[in-house]
Scaffold this active site. Structure first.
Site, PDB file in Angstrom:
ATOM      1  N   GLY A  90      36.617  43.099  43.229  1.00  0.00           N
ATOM      2  CA  GLY A  90      36.958  43.900  42.039  1.00  0.00           C
ATOM      3  C   GLY A  90      35.891  44.926  41.734  1.00  0.00           C
ATOM      4  O   GLY A  90      35.610  45.223  40.574  1.00  0.00           O
ATOM      5  N   GLY A  92      35.479  48.030  43.647  1.00  0.00           N
ATOM      6  CA  GLY A  92      35.710  49.381  44.161  1.00  0.00           C
ATOM      7  C   GLY A  92      35.326  49.568  45.610  1.00  0.00           C
ATOM      8  O   GLY A  92      35.340  50.695  46.116  1.00  0.00           O
ATOM      9  N   GLY A  94      36.889  47.964  48.136  1.00  0.00           N
ATOM     10  CA  GLY A  94      38.035  47.630  48.997  1.00  0.00           C
ATOM     11  C   GLY A  94      38.001  46.208  49.525  1.00  0.00           C
ATOM     12  O   GLY A  94      38.418  45.941  50.661  1.00  0.00           O
ATOM     13  N   ASP A 139      42.505  52.128  51.367  1.00  0.00           N
ATOM     14  CA  ASP A 139      41.585  50.997  51.535  1.00  0.00           C
ATOM     15  C   ASP A 139      41.807  50.290  52.870  1.00  0.00           C
ATOM     16  O   ASP A 139      40.862  50.069  53.633  1.00  0.00           O
ATOM     17  CB  ASP A 139      41.763  49.979  50.395  1.00  0.00           C
TER      18      ASP A 139
END
Ligand code: PMV
Length: 298
Positions: A90, A92, A94, A139
């Protein structure tokens, strides 16, 4: 051994969900996974101490994602997959996509399935959809393929070339957030005020175009300024937190060429661009706990 990289979006997050271009890099930190034949299907995730069984209707998205992954291999033995996650969740970077890529790569390895990293990325999108609902695909693509690349939904990935490495320093705010919620928040802003939000997206697209040229020309001073500008636009979409903003300011004051939040926002990570490797190490120390250096070659 299966491997999925973490990724850093240099410019263009959120706008990329709505069809704009983004530039991202794959980093060396990520997720490794090993699959072996077992009595029943099981996914273990360390260092979190988590074990999940596949369940297409499970409450936990990991159970559902694992079921989706296994369903891609119709005739196979039961498998136990042990994954080691070396990314904050959580944040950022990926993480969920990197787990998906590593798990599928490990299953491919165990079953002797051969496919390109691009095909692996495509398969991992089904995993990513369980977590994000409306992922752009950046991602899972960067996690599987790596390098420095320009990504636009529906187009082939465009690798960027430069003879100058990017000295990135990634800092973690310690705040975690949900990509799904942050993407939904931008979607709501777009519905309520399309003129403002589309202007923001157009601005971001222009920054991405300029950044593409700056990366290929090795002009990191210009690139740093483009990062700062993208950060400001993301802030106007209410994606930035006080902590992330402070970390970016700290990095700039300490000599970074530019700094911005990265990924979904609402917490998570920022990164700074350092002019040289030794300056990157210094900035890492300034950014404190959880910060690390990622040297990326285009
Ligand atoms: O925060 P992360 O690593 O999940 O990155 C999300 C990137 C977004 O552009 C916000 C969403 C997407 O699907 O591209």
């Amino acid at each position: 051994m299966g491997f999925g990289r973490g990724k850093v979006i240099l410019l263009g997050e959120h706008a990329v969900v709505h069809g704009c271009a983004a530039i991202a890099v794959g980093i060396e930190r990520g997720v490794t996974a090993q699959a072996t034949a077992a009595e029943h299907d099981l996914l273990r995730l360390s260092p979190w101490g988590l074990s999940v069984r596949p369940d297409p209707k499970g409450d936990d998205p990991l159970e559902r994602a694992f079921a989706v992954a296994l369903a891609m291999y119709p005739s196979r033995p039961s498998l136990e997959i042990s994954a080691t996650v070396d990314l904050p969740a959580g944040a950022g970077l990926g993480c969920s996509a990197a787990i998906g890529v590593a798990v599928l790569d490990a299953i491919d390895g165990a079953l002797g399935v051969e496919r390109s990293r691009t095909d692996l990325a495509t398969a991992a999108l089904a995993w990513e959809r369980i977590f994000h609902g409306n992922p752009s695909g950046i991602d899972n693509t960067m996690s599987a393929v790596g390098g420095v690349a320009l990504y636009r939904k529906g187009d082939a990935l465009r690798p960027l070339r430069s003879n100058k490495p990017l000295h990135l320093v990634i800092g973690y705010s310690g705040e975690s957030s949900s990509t799904k919620d942050m993407v939904a928040s931008v979607g709501r802003q777009l519905d309520n005020d399309p003129e403002r939000v589309n202007k923001a997206f157009e601005g971001i697209e222009m920054l991405v175009r300029n950044a593409e040229l700056a990366i290929e020309a090795g002009n990191h001073v210009a690139l740093g300024q483009l990062f700062d500008l993208n950060h400001t636009i993301l802030d106007s979409l209410m994606l930035c937190t006080t902590k992330l903003d402070e970390m970016c300011q700290t990095a700039r004051t300490a000599g970074a060429l530019g700094a911005k939040m990265t990924g979904a926002g609402g917490g998570g990570c920022m990164f700074a661009l350092a002019p040289k490797h030794d300056e990157a190490l210094r900035l890492r120390d300034v950014l404190g706990e959880g910060a690390f250096v990622a040297e990326v070659n285009a």
